[in-house]
Design an enzyme around this catalytic site. Sequence first.
Site, short mmCIF file in Angstrom:
data_model
loop_
_atom_site.label_atom_id
_atom_site.label_comp_id
_atom_site.label_asym_id
_atom_site.label_seq_id
_atom_site.Cartn_x
_atom_site.Cartn_y
_atom_site.Cartn_z
N GLY A 13 0.84 -1.19 0.00
CA GLY A 13 0.00 0.00 0.00
C GLY A 13 0.88 1.24 0.00
CB SER A 15 0.40 6.66 1.42
OG SER A 15 1.68 6.92 1.99
CB CYS A 104 -9.16 4.13 8.24
SG CYS A 104 -8.45 4.16 6.57
CB CYS A 199 -6.88 11.70 4.83
SG CYS A 199 -7.02 11.92 3.04
#
Length: 364
Positions: A13, A15, A104, A199
């Site tokens: 993942g 970012s 999340c 975010c």
Amino acid sequence: MTKAPQDTRVIVGMSGGVDSSVAAARLIDAGYQVEGLFMKNWNEDDGTDYCTAREDLLDAMQVAGVLGIELHTANFAEQYWDRVFAHFLAEYKAGRTPNPDILCNKEIKFQAFLDHAITLGADYIATGHYSQVSHTGKAKLLRAVDTNKDQTYFLHAVDYQKFDRTLFPLGDLEKPEVRRIAEQKGFDNHKKKDSTGICFIGERRFKDFLEQYLPAQPGSIEDDHGNVIGQHDGLMYYTLGQRQGLGIGGLASASEAPWYVAKKDLERNVLIAVQGTDHPLLYSRVLNSAPMQWVALEAPALPARLTAKTRYRQPDQGCTVSDAGEGRVTVTFDEPQRAVTPGQSVVFYDGPVCLGGAVIEETA
């Protein structure tokens, strides 16, 4: 899985930040087949990229180019809204202060992302979290070597089976070393600031963001004797222990000591404030939790002597954890704890092992 690294496919993942970039680089150096995946979890609809998604994607693409790996993209915004953001709003509406990062991780990064990565043929996923997992026997979630950056607090609610297919390449590194590796590898993001805050709020004032979704209900601010000393804009805008933004001052009967939020009276829509950072109403010795989420789905024998955190980066606090029925626990701390906040999480440790945690329901 017992495949050799060169036969093991890992999707990282990515970012666009330095941590996930170095995580990918370390896996490549260890011989794994590595690909990246950039996930977008929030669809901006106001013309401004508060999540800096486009910049972050460009950073991830630059790193993938340097490493010579494929970078997939995926949009999990619908899942994020349904599984994380709707809960976030409901908690604030109920007067609590939630932590969306924990949800999340549970619902998106280690559920939606993992499921998607498996459809792409991944044996494992990896992230840039500062954490470690022991894969001998049943997976155990362990603190990172860099205790200042350790993120097990945010990972405690992830189903432990997910860790069987997860790698944390940064668990044995200190943050300065991560930045050094990024610079050495030629990553443009080696000096990029760590992301902070939520975010989808970005640089906006939290109040400005929240009032787009929830109607405010102004009310009175009272002191601990029931005297009205001001007006609040809506209980959801305040958190326990908060000092800034109360608009209290110049009271003839009060000292010069600063005011702090001590309690929310939801029934009366009243905010209760007290003076002085050491006021007794700011402290609590006991908390009651929502149903526990034990990492290994097995509770330790209770009552148990453990350590706990009620917020990220808090030093470990000694406590006794007792069974409160229906999966809940009562936590009695050795020392009174300041501003323990319903809606946040209490997370338990036994030495280096993160055992699990739960949402804080009430304090006493």
